[in-house]
Design a protein around this motif. Sequence first.
Motif, mmCIF file in Angstrom:
data_model
loop_
_atom_site.group_PDB
_atom_site.id
_atom_site.type_symbol
_atom_site.label_atom_id
_atom_site.label_comp_id
_atom_site.label_asym_id
_atom_site.label_seq_id
_atom_site.Cartn_x
_atom_site.Cartn_y
_atom_site.Cartn_z
ATOM 1 N N LEU A 232 192.017 61.447 25.858
ATOM 2 C CA LEU A 232 191.547 60.395 24.956
ATOM 3 C C LEU A 232 191.246 59.156 25.785
ATOM 4 O O LEU A 232 192.060 58.724 26.582
ATOM 5 C CB LEU A 232 192.624 60.099 23.922
ATOM 6 N N GLU A 233 190.076 58.608 25.591
ATOM 7 C CA GLU A 233 189.564 57.525 26.433
ATOM 8 C C GLU A 233 189.921 56.154 25.853
ATOM 9 O O GLU A 233 189.360 55.758 24.836
ATOM 10 C CB GLU A 233 188.046 57.679 26.524
ATOM 11 N N PRO A 234 190.812 55.404 26.506
ATOM 12 C CA PRO A 234 191.120 54.063 25.998
ATOM 13 C C PRO A 234 189.935 53.105 26.082
ATOM 14 O O PRO A 234 189.733 52.266 25.213
ATOM 15 C CB PRO A 234 192.273 53.591 26.894
ATOM 16 N N THR A 235 189.154 53.234 27.162
ATOM 17 C CA THR A 235 187.999 52.342 27.362
ATOM 18 C C THR A 235 187.094 52.892 28.453
ATOM 19 O O THR A 235 187.535 53.684 29.289
ATOM 20 C CB THR A 235 188.456 50.926 27.768
ATOM 21 N N THR A 236 185.833 52.461 28.424
ATOM 22 C CA THR A 236 184.916 52.770 29.523
ATOM 23 C C THR A 236 184.845 51.624 30.529
ATOM 24 O O THR A 236 184.200 51.745 31.562
ATOM 25 C CB THR A 236 183.496 53.039 28.989
ATOM 26 N N SER A 237 185.498 50.516 30.224
ATOM 27 C CA SER A 237 185.466 49.355 31.114
ATOM 28 C C SER A 237 186.295 49.610 32.368
ATOM 29 O O SER A 237 187.315 50.309 32.314
ATOM 30 C CB SER A 237 186.026 48.114 30.406
ATOM 31 N N CYS A 238 185.857 49.056 33.493
ATOM 32 C CA CYS A 238 186.620 49.185 34.728
ATOM 33 C C CYS A 238 186.400 47.957 35.606
ATOM 34 O O CYS A 238 185.325 47.356 35.605
ATOM 35 C CB CYS A 238 186.218 50.446 35.492
ATOM 36 N N ASN A 239 187.427 47.610 36.381
ATOM 37 C CA ASN A 239 187.358 46.465 37.277
ATOM 38 C C ASN A 239 186.787 46.830 38.651
ATOM 39 O O ASN A 239 186.459 45.946 39.440
ATOM 40 C CB ASN A 239 188.753 45.867 37.466
ATOM 41 N N LEU A 240 186.654 48.146 38.951
ATOM 42 C CA LEU A 240 186.149 48.572 40.263
ATOM 43 C C LEU A 240 184.735 49.137 40.136
ATOM 44 O O LEU A 240 184.225 49.325 39.039
ATOM 45 C CB LEU A 240 187.093 49.617 40.883
ATOM 46 N N ARG A 241 184.131 49.421 41.306
ATOM 47 C CA ARG A 241 182.763 49.932 41.317
ATOM 48 C C ARG A 241 182.650 51.145 42.255
ATOM 49 O O ARG A 241 181.891 51.144 43.222
ATOM 50 C CB ARG A 241 181.784 48.824 41.741
ATOM 51 N N SER B 29 174.697 55.697 29.514
ATOM 52 C CA SER B 29 173.729 55.424 28.453
ATOM 53 C C SER B 29 174.483 55.224 27.137
ATOM 54 O O SER B 29 173.984 54.601 26.209
ATOM 55 C CB SER B 29 172.731 56.585 28.308
ATOM 56 N N ARG B 30 175.730 55.747 27.064
ATOM 57 C CA ARG B 30 176.542 55.504 25.870
ATOM 58 C C ARG B 30 177.184 54.120 25.957
ATOM 59 O O ARG B 30 177.356 53.562 27.054
ATOM 60 C CB ARG B 30 177.603 56.594 25.700
ATOM 61 N N PRO B 31 177.540 53.550 24.824
ATOM 62 C CA PRO B 31 178.070 52.179 24.839
ATOM 63 C C PRO B 31 179.444 52.070 25.484
ATOM 64 O O PRO B 31 180.218 53.035 25.507
ATOM 65 C CB PRO B 31 178.128 51.803 23.354
ATOM 66 N N THR B 32 179.729 50.887 26.001
ATOM 67 C CA THR B 32 181.045 50.565 26.538
ATOM 68 C C THR B 32 181.874 49.922 25.440
ATOM 69 O O THR B 32 181.357 49.150 24.635
ATOM 70 C CB THR B 32 180.902 49.588 27.723
ATOM 71 N N GLY B 33 183.148 50.268 25.394
ATOM 72 C CA GLY B 33 183.990 49.671 24.359
ATOM 73 C C GLY B 33 185.440 50.067 24.501
ATOM 74 O O GLY B 33 185.834 50.702 25.483
ATOM 75 N N MET B 34 186.234 49.678 23.519
ATOM 76 C CA MET B 34 187.678 49.931 23.496
ATOM 77 C C MET B 34 188.048 50.807 22.301
ATOM 78 O O MET B 34 187.551 50.605 21.190
ATOM 79 C CB MET B 34 188.443 48.593 23.379
ATOM 80 N N LEU B 35 188.940 51.762 22.524
ATOM 81 C CA LEU B 35 189.443 52.632 21.478
ATOM 82 C C LEU B 35 190.153 51.799 20.403
ATOM 83 O O LEU B 35 191.006 50.965 20.713
ATOM 84 C CB LEU B 35 190.435 53.627 22.096
ATOM 85 N N GLN B 36 189.783 52.025 19.145
ATOM 86 C CA GLN B 36 190.448 51.329 18.042
ATOM 87 C C GLN B 36 191.789 51.995 17.735
ATOM 88 O O GLN B 36 191.889 53.225 17.669
ATOM 89 C CB GLN B 36 189.561 51.350 16.795
ATOM 90 N N ASN B 37 192.810 51.184 17.541
ATOM 91 C CA ASN B 37 194.153 51.704 17.300
ATOM 92 C C ASN B 37 194.197 52.661 16.114
ATOM 93 O O ASN B 37 194.882 53.689 16.148
ATOM 94 C CB ASN B 37 195.135 50.550 17.061
ATOM 95 N N GLU B 38 193.466 52.327 15.039
ATOM 96 C CA GLU B 38 193.488 53.145 13.823
ATOM 97 C C GLU B 38 192.893 54.529 14.090
ATOM 98 O O GLU B 38 193.398 55.542 13.599
ATOM 99 C CB GLU B 38 192.716 52.453 12.690
ATOM 100 N N LEU B 39 191.799 54.579 14.854
ATOM 101 C CA LEU B 39 191.168 55.857 15.184
ATOM 102 C C LEU B 39 192.125 56.713 16.014
ATOM 103 O O LEU B 39 192.260 57.913 15.789
ATOM 104 C CB LEU B 39 189.866 55.614 15.948
ATOM 105 N N PHE B 40 192.791 56.070 16.969
ATOM 106 C CA PHE B 40 193.759 56.786 17.800
ATOM 107 C C PHE B 40 194.885 57.375 16.954
ATOM 108 O O PHE B 40 195.190 58.573 17.050
ATOM 109 C CB PHE B 40 194.342 55.849 18.859
ATOM 110 N N LYS B 41 195.494 56.541 16.130
ATOM 111 C CA LYS B 41 196.644 56.992 15.337
ATOM 112 C C LYS B 41 196.243 58.090 14.357
ATOM 113 O O LYS B 41 196.990 59.061 14.159
ATOM 114 C CB LYS B 41 197.275 55.804 14.609
ATOM 115 N N ASP B 42 195.076 57.950 13.747
ATOM 116 C CA ASP B 42 194.600 58.974 12.818
ATOM 117 C C ASP B 42 194.409 60.318 13.535
ATOM 118 O O ASP B 42 194.780 61.374 13.012
ATOM 119 C CB ASP B 42 193.284 58.515 12.175
ATOM 120 N N THR B 43 193.859 60.268 14.744
ATOM 121 C CA THR B 43 193.637 61.489 15.526
ATOM 122 C C THR B 43 194.970 62.139 15.903
ATOM 123 O O THR B 43 195.144 63.355 15.766
ATOM 124 C CB THR B 43 192.829 61.172 16.797
ATOM 125 N N ILE B 44 195.908 61.339 16.376
ATOM 126 C CA ILE B 44 197.224 61.862 16.752
ATOM 127 C C ILE B 44 197.957 62.420 15.533
ATOM 128 O O ILE B 44 198.614 63.466 15.610
ATOM 129 C CB ILE B 44 198.067 60.782 17.461
#
Length: 340
Positions: free
Chosen positions: A50-59, A71-86
């Motif tokens: 499960l991907e918490p985010t696509t953001s990264c501080n390194l290159r 090509s897909r958007p960068t973002g952060m996993l929503q807590n509700e989506l995570f909990k519902d999946t689990i």
Amino acid sequence: MAIHLADGLNFLSKLTPLRALNALQVVGSYVYSKLTGRARHWGYPLSISLEPTTSCNLRCPECPSGLRSFSRPTGMLQNELFKDTIDQLHQRLLYLIFYFQGEPYLHKSFLELVKYASDKGIYTATSTNAHFLDDETARKTVESGLDRLIVSIDGTTQETYAAYRVGGKLEKVLEGTRNVVKWKKELKSKTPHIMFQFLVVRPNEHQLDDVKKLAEELGVDEVVFKTAQIYDYAQGSPLIPTIDYYSRYRNNGDGSYSVKNKLLNHCWKMWHSCVITWDGLVVPCCFDKDAEYRQGDLQQQDFTQVWRGDKYNKFRQTVLRSRSEIEMCRNCTEGTKVWA
């Protein structure tokens, strides 16, 4: 050896009767599918990433997050989506990897999510570049119940480390590791099992013994060497190791390279695991970094609809019929002995 045994026993402690039954269903359906050539699935995944985010501080040069090439958007996993999946999966799910692309610790609620899964008896793991493991975060990491912490190190000197981990500071990695080791001792915790993961590329291949010594000095539990996936490998790359054992690619002698392994028409990953992106897309495996082979969307469907859906079954059927038809499979080493 004792440390590895402790981690193994911890993993086995997560095995409930329902999870054991699910494992038998998954193995049985995989064997049946291989033998008959007809894709069937009778269980649920044993493991998900499960991907918490696509953001990264390194290159890093062979990473879509590092290259900012999605090509897909960068973002952060929503807590509700995570909990519902689990909540949908936890009774049968054995192993949860909090990682796909990006740096997990950039997610502000990351360790809260880890604790949510840990409290449901799931074996939890993550992979990090360890730049955000300050003293407080290290303590919270231990307290979260995280079972396995994979630290990407890829070099034992700043020069070698930064050759691949572009923009990174080795001292931050070592400091973060020391912090987690310290808090494990202070809190008398057996977890997380701390692993140094060393991605073997040409600039660092001379430091294999050095990283083992460094890990021992720091109190790291295990060192794992990993082969590098090179996207543009056909004409060679300065990252391909000269040590053949640690290369996924064969030098053909004419300046060209090819993937070592024979592409077999089956894949265990298609039966036992999947990857879920930060925005809920279900993709077959970690090679689908840009989510091109999306099988469903958990923001619109429940997991069972996706996992047992016609689209997923057709994908598994294609793998059984002719894996070479799937572009991402052609640069894959699943099922080979290339990994160290």
